[in-house]
Design a protein around this motif. Structure first.
Motif, short mmCIF file in Angstrom:
data_model
loop_
_atom_site.label_atom_id
_atom_site.label_comp_id
_atom_site.label_asym_id
_atom_site.label_seq_id
_atom_site.Cartn_x
_atom_site.Cartn_y
_atom_site.Cartn_z
N CYS A 381 -8.39 9.41 -0.73
CA CYS A 381 -7.88 9.67 0.63
C CYS A 381 -7.49 8.39 1.37
O CYS A 381 -7.06 8.45 2.52
N ALA A 382 -7.66 7.24 0.71
CA ALA A 382 -7.37 5.97 1.39
C ALA A 382 -5.91 5.92 1.84
O ALA A 382 -4.99 6.24 1.07
N LYS A 383 -5.68 5.50 3.07
CA LYS A 383 -4.32 5.48 3.62
C LYS A 383 -3.42 4.48 2.91
O LYS A 383 -2.20 4.63 2.90
N SER A 384 -4.03 3.47 2.30
CA SER A 384 -3.21 2.49 1.57
C SER A 384 -2.54 3.12 0.36
O SER A 384 -1.43 2.74 -0.02
N LEU A 385 -3.23 4.09 -0.28
CA LEU A 385 -2.67 4.78 -1.44
C LEU A 385 -2.05 6.13 -1.07
O LEU A 385 -1.13 6.61 -1.74
N ASN A 386 -2.56 6.71 -0.02
CA ASN A 386 -2.16 8.07 0.36
C ASN A 386 -1.79 8.09 1.84
O ASN A 386 -2.46 8.71 2.66
N PRO A 387 -0.72 7.36 2.20
CA PRO A 387 -0.37 7.21 3.62
C PRO A 387 -0.02 8.53 4.29
O PRO A 387 -0.24 8.70 5.49
N GLY A 388 0.47 9.49 3.53
CA GLY A 388 0.82 10.78 4.11
C GLY A 388 -0.37 11.70 4.29
O GLY A 388 -0.25 12.77 4.88
N GLN A 389 -1.55 11.27 3.77
CA GLN A 389 -2.79 12.07 3.85
C GLN A 389 -2.54 13.50 3.35
O GLN A 389 -2.73 14.48 4.06
N ILE A 390 -2.12 13.55 2.06
CA ILE A 390 -1.83 14.85 1.46
C ILE A 390 -2.64 15.05 0.18
O ILE A 390 -3.17 14.10 -0.41
N TYR A 391 -2.76 16.32 -0.20
CA TYR A 391 -3.22 16.71 -1.55
C TYR A 391 -1.92 16.98 -2.28
O TYR A 391 -1.33 18.06 -2.16
N PRO A 392 -1.39 16.00 -3.01
CA PRO A 392 -0.02 16.11 -3.54
C PRO A 392 0.09 17.12 -4.67
O PRO A 392 -0.90 17.48 -5.31
N SER A 393 1.32 17.54 -4.92
CA SER A 393 1.56 18.53 -5.98
C SER A 393 1.60 17.86 -7.35
O SER A 393 1.29 18.49 -8.36
N GLY A 394 1.99 16.62 -7.40
CA GLY A 394 2.09 15.93 -8.68
C GLY A 394 3.35 16.30 -9.45
O GLY A 394 4.07 17.22 -9.09
N SER A 395 3.59 15.55 -10.49
CA SER A 395 4.80 15.73 -11.30
C SER A 395 4.40 16.15 -12.72
O SER A 395 3.57 15.48 -13.35
N ALA A 396 4.99 17.24 -13.20
CA ALA A 396 4.68 17.72 -14.56
C ALA A 396 5.05 16.65 -15.60
O ALA A 396 4.35 16.47 -16.60
N GLU A 397 6.14 15.92 -15.36
CA GLU A 397 6.57 14.88 -16.29
C GLU A 397 5.54 13.76 -16.38
O GLU A 397 5.14 13.33 -17.47
#
Length: 573
Positions: A381-397
């Motif tokens: 959840c660190a803002k430096s890595l996750n500035p948008g503060q999201i649980y991202p969907s990720g990429s299948a690739e």
């Protein structure tokens, strides 16, 4: 034959009982609650929480409460100089408060001083008497006031230097007692109780089945089920004979019936209990007397007794004389109640005594809750890595590439694929320490994956910045946290709720069936991107510090320069 009747009762119970009814012992109010009492309650609560999580269609009912009659209660109230009823009210409320703060959620908290219970005891007594199982007789024997039970010679230890006798099991002194009592024909039920004990998984862990069978290998004497009212007045009167009061153990055991409405119509919808959680010190009463009483009354005995061992403190038995009885409320001020709950279920093993020590509790809670679980959430959840503060969907690739190219990603996937089945197997046996082991192993794999994938090298502004790959790593990490949060709900319900809240996991998606949906099973199961809950802190569990460490972390007052000191002196002069 009675054994045949047991089979008939079991058949009827299977047909009509859709309830999963679980009980703790009712706790004796001669003293305040300690961690042993809390341990019984958290075992039962965690068991029930798992059942609700795994089988949402099942009706789960948990009962706990307080046992408030008998000689020891009279003595404790007199020692404190307050009326017995007031004393019982005060101690019973302390149990309620400890259980509330520990997140224990019973459907019923019963007290043996309640009118509903007194009515149930009177009906149960009349049933036993009407069936010819109770008779009046002069009785004499060695009586242990502390344990509130008569003991046979084989259960005693003689101190030859003083001539005094003591209970072999508890070590408490006994006294010779002669009185006229009502007796229960326990001897007639020996074969039936032995048959009940021998049923598969009736007594768990198995070592306690052997203890019961050893006891049942010797002839059972009839047992006294009343006391003279002039000696034990703080008790329920024997129906139609106010010169006698009901023996405290018969009174107490009936609470499991009182809680489900016995003798009113409909109580059988919950009867018999699926599981009764007890401490090993009350095995005889629940494993011999209780099934015999029930069979004599025409009722089916419990499905299972789950027996746990005791807690020592720094390797020594807990006792008032050693001043080492651990008060849960006091311990919670140091570890939090959720931390104490985790430690008891993590460290406790039913078949052997657990050892409570500050060093061990601090090490486990810091290592597992603060570091392995809490720190991983903070990093994801660190803002430096996750500035948008999201649980991202990720990429299948990128998911496919990570699983193919990174061993740590493969190990995490394997760990998560096994999580549901392994934890379910451990929960079914009340092996909470193994559930914690399995969840922590998965979280260790997630931490190792996070380190190995080096997400900080992928953030915006870094030479190798790659937002889709970074979000995939965060999504995989949050998926691991989500799955472990679901699994740990029965053990640390408050912390698990905060974790799942932070990840914005909908309440309807926190069931056991949702463990089957994650990146580990299919790229299509990667969660759709959603905002994290900004109202919930990512700091799940604060590290426990020693007083010395706390002092070192306090901001120190700035040192004044010599010129400033001189200036102050001149001003003062």
């Amino acid at each position: 034959m009675l054994i045949r009747r047991i089979k008939c009762l079991r058949y009827l119970g299977t047909r009509h009982n859709s309830s999963h009814y679980v009980t703790t012992p009712i706790f004796y109010v001669n003293a305040a609650p300690h961690i042993g009492h809390l341990y019984s309650a958290v075992i039962a609560d965690a068991h029930c929480r798992y059942q609700r999580l795994r089988y949402p269609e099942k009706e789960v009912r948990l009962c706990t409460g307080t046992d408030e009659h008998g000689t020891k209660i009279q003595q404790a109230a007199a020692l404190h100089g307050i009326p017995v009823a007031k004393y019982c009210d005060d101690i019973s409320e302390r149990y309620r408060e400890v259980f509330r703060s520990a997140g224990i959620q019973p459907e019923d908290f019963i007290r043996t001083t309640e009118e509903r219970h007194k009515r149930a005891v009177a009906h149960f007594w009349r049933t036993l008497q009407g069936r010819g199982h109770i008779y009046s007789a002069a009785y004499s024997g060695w009586y242990c006031v502390s344990d509130e039970t008569f003991l046979t010679d084989s259960q005693l230890r003689l101190d030859k230097s003083t001539g005094s006798r003591y209970s072999l099991e508890s070590g408490h002194p006994v006294e010779w007692t002669e009185e006229t009592n009502y007796m229960f024909r326990l001897s007639q039920f020996q074969d039936d109780v032995r048959h009940w004990v021998k049923q598969e998984a009736r007594i768990r862990p198995a070592k306690f089945e052997k203890i019961l069978l050893d006891t049942l290998s010797e002839p059972l004497p009839d047992v006294s089920v009343s006391r003279p009212a002039n000696r034990v007045h703080w008790a329920i009167s024997v129906p139609d004979d106010d010169t006698q009061t009901v023996y405290v153990w018969l009174d107490a055991l009936v609470n499991y019936l009182s809680s489900v409405g016995y003798p009113n119509e409909g109580f059988s919808g919950h009867w018999p209990p699926t599981q009764q959680v007890i401490g090993k010190d009350i095995l005889k009463f629940h494993g011999i007397y209780w099934p015999a009483f029930l069979l004599a009354a025409g009722l089916e005995p419990p499905g299972q007794l789950f027996v746990h061992s005791h807690w020592t403190v720094d390797g020594q038995k807990m006792s008032k004389s050693k001043h080492n009885v651990v008060d849960p409320a006091q311990a919670a001020r140091q570890y939090t109640m959720e931390g104490l709950r985790y430690f008891l279920l993590r460290e406790g093993v039913a078949h052997s005594d657990g050892n409570y020590s500050h060093v061990k509790a601090q090490r486990i809670l810091n290592s597992e809750l603060a570091d392995t679980l809490g720190n991983l959430l903070s990093r994801a959840c660190a803002k430096s890595l996750n500035p948008g503060q999201i649980y991202p969907s990720g990429s299948a690739e990128h998911l496919a590439d990570l699983l193919q190219s990174l061993d740590a990603a493969k190990r995490l996937q394997e760990s998560l694929l096994q999580l549901s089945e392994r934890c379910a197997s451990h929960y079914e046996c009340n092996h909470f320490h193994l559930v914690a082991d399995t969840a922590m192993a998965a979280l260790h794999a997630a931490n190792n994956f996070f380190e190995s994938s080096k997400p900080w090298t992928l953030k915006a502004g870094a030479p190798d910045g790659n937002a889709p790959r970074l979000e995939t790593i965060i999504a995989m990490t949050m998926d691991a946290l989500r799955l472990c949060g679901i699994v740990l709900q029965p053990i640390i319900p408050q912390l698990a709720t905060r974790l799942l809240d932070k990840l914005s996991v909908p309440t309807a998606q926190r069931g056991w069936n949702h463990l089957a949906q994650s990146f580990a099973t299919s790229p299509a199961d990667l969660a759709g991107s959603r905002q994290l809950d900004g109202q919930t802190s990512a700091l799940l569990f604060q590290r426990i510090l020693e007083e010395k460490e706390k002092e070192e972390q306090k901001p120190q007052p700035a040192k004044r320069s010599k010129s400033k000191k001189k200036e102050c002196r001149e001003t003062l002069s």
